[in-house]
Design a protein around this motif. Structure first.
Motif, PDB file in Angstrom:
ATOM      1  N   GLU A  12     -91.400  21.689  48.944  1.00 27.19           N
ATOM      2  CA  GLU A  12     -91.825  20.279  48.953  1.00 27.19           C
ATOM      3  C   GLU A  12     -91.649  19.708  50.537  1.00 27.19           C
ATOM      4  O   GLU A  12     -90.587  19.988  51.070  1.00 27.19           O
ATOM      5  CB  GLU A  12     -90.945  19.240  48.089  1.00 27.19           C
ATOM      6  N   SER A  14     -89.980  17.105  53.300  1.00 28.25           N
ATOM      7  CA  SER A  14     -88.793  16.456  53.117  1.00 28.25           C
ATOM      8  C   SER A  14     -88.940  15.071  53.393  1.00 28.25           C
ATOM      9  O   SER A  14     -90.034  14.417  53.760  1.00 28.25           O
ATOM     10  CB  SER A  14     -87.957  16.796  54.416  1.00 28.25           C
ATOM     11  N   THR A  15     -88.067  14.125  52.640  1.00 23.65           N
ATOM     12  CA  THR A  15     -88.423  12.750  52.666  1.00 23.65           C
ATOM     13  C   THR A  15     -87.110  12.159  53.321  1.00 23.65           C
ATOM     14  O   THR A  15     -87.202  10.906  53.624  1.00 23.65           O
ATOM     15  CB  THR A  15     -88.646  12.055  51.247  1.00 23.65           C
ATOM     16  N   GLU A  34     -83.239  18.585  56.710  1.00 25.65           N
ATOM     17  CA  GLU A  34     -84.317  17.941  55.874  1.00 25.65           C
ATOM     18  C   GLU A  34     -84.369  18.420  54.550  1.00 25.65           C
ATOM     19  O   GLU A  34     -84.117  19.517  54.188  1.00 25.65           O
ATOM     20  CB  GLU A  34     -85.661  18.172  56.452  1.00 25.65           C
ATOM     21  N   CYS A  36     -86.052  17.231  50.350  1.00 21.71           N
ATOM     22  CA  CYS A  36     -86.907  16.228  49.515  1.00 21.71           C
ATOM     23  C   CYS A  36     -86.141  15.223  48.635  1.00 21.71           C
ATOM     24  O   CYS A  36     -85.009  15.455  48.606  1.00 21.71           O
ATOM     25  CB  CYS A  36     -87.890  16.977  48.736  1.00 21.71           C
ATOM     26  N   ARG A  37     -86.942  14.485  47.919  1.00 15.02           N
ATOM     27  CA  ARG A  37     -86.127  13.460  47.163  1.00 15.02           C
ATOM     28  C   ARG A  37     -85.284  14.139  45.944  1.00 15.02           C
ATOM     29  O   ARG A  37     -84.310  13.686  45.748  1.00 15.02           O
ATOM     30  CB  ARG A  37     -87.276  12.620  46.206  1.00 15.02           C
ATOM     31  N   ARG A  40     -81.977  15.621  47.617  1.00 19.57           N
ATOM     32  CA  ARG A  40     -81.169  14.963  48.356  1.00 19.57           C
ATOM     33  C   ARG A  40     -79.714  15.078  48.005  1.00 19.57           C
ATOM     34  O   ARG A  40     -78.968  14.704  49.051  1.00 19.57           O
ATOM     35  CB  ARG A  40     -81.842  13.290  48.446  1.00 19.57           C
ATOM     36  N   ALA A  52     -85.559   8.392  57.096  1.00 19.68           N
ATOM     37  CA  ALA A  52     -86.885   9.154  56.712  1.00 19.68           C
ATOM     38  C   ALA A  52     -87.467   9.466  58.139  1.00 19.68           C
ATOM     39  O   ALA A  52     -88.565  10.032  57.869  1.00 19.68           O
ATOM     40  CB  ALA A  52     -87.695   8.171  55.906  1.00 19.68           C
ATOM     41  N   SER A  55     -89.259  12.653  59.108  1.00 18.67           N
ATOM     42  CA  SER A  55     -89.220  13.732  57.767  1.00 18.67           C
ATOM     43  C   SER A  55     -90.511  14.318  57.854  1.00 18.67           C
ATOM     44  O   SER A  55     -91.581  14.091  58.495  1.00 18.67           O
ATOM     45  CB  SER A  55     -88.822  13.016  56.651  1.00 18.67           C
ATOM     46  N   GLY A  56     -90.892  15.324  56.771  1.00 20.33           N
ATOM     47  CA  GLY A  56     -92.195  15.701  56.679  1.00 20.33           C
ATOM     48  C   GLY A  56     -92.169  17.461  56.851  1.00 20.33           C
ATOM     49  O   GLY A  56     -93.087  17.876  56.446  1.00 20.33           O
ATOM     50  N   CYS A  59     -88.418  21.062  52.716  1.00 24.27           N
ATOM     51  CA  CYS A  59     -86.958  20.710  52.130  1.00 24.27           C
ATOM     52  C   CYS A  59     -86.082  22.156  52.340  1.00 24.27           C
ATOM     53  O   CYS A  59     -86.542  23.034  52.230  1.00 24.27           O
ATOM     54  CB  CYS A  59     -87.246  20.522  50.662  1.00 24.27           C
TER      55      CYS A  59
END
Length: 160
Positions: A12, A14-15, A34, A36-37, A40, A52, A55-56, A59
């Protein structure tokens, strides 16, 4: 030279980004993590500024700019000790002995896993550096690559 670590096998984006600013003059950042939700919660072990922004990425990606000894200590504190119940400080600072002990613990009652094999490989590299068979900078880079592979394999085995 930054070291890339992968502490999850999650694909996924990262957020959340955790970035710790360095106190050292030779670099502006110690590391950038980094996640993801869903992952976290991993950030709770990594102090630093959370945002944030930027991010992107994938993960679980850690770009680590710290010196070799600090990265090894991070592996020991955040991962190796939890997995094998020991670290270099339990072996008078001998990294190779700690990695070998970890590998032996993981293989004591079962076939060697990829994690155990990667730890054993890292131990052999650390011994070669100590013996002078490998230049320190090259050997350290190889040790960190083997530790990163072991950590990623363990994350995959745990479903992280």
């Amino acid at each position: 030279m930054p070291v890339l670590r992968q502490i999850t096998t999650c694909t996924e984006p990262s957020t959340v980004v955790i970035e710790r600013r360095a106190l050292a003059r030779d670099r502006s950042v110690d590391y950038r993590l980094e996640v993801c939700r869903r992952h976290r919660w991993l950030a709770s072990n990594w102090p630093g500024r959370r945002s944030a922004e930027g991010s992107g990425g994938q993960c679980g990606t850690v770009t680590d700019y710290r010196p070799f000894a600090e990265i090894v200590q991070s592996h020991a504190d955040l991962w190796l000790r939890a997995l094998t119940a020991n670290g270099p400080e339990d072996h008078d600072g001998d990294l190779a002995a700690a990695l070998r002990a970890g590998s032996e613990l993981l293989t004591a009652h079962r076939e060697p896993s990829g994690v155990a094999i990667a730890l054993e490989h890292a131990a052999r590299i650390a011994e070669a550096v100590t013996a002078g068979a490998l230049p320190p900078s090259e050997g350290q880079a190889q040790v960190l690559a083997a530790l990163s592979a072991a950590e990623t394999l363990d994350a995959g085995a745990r479903g992280a």
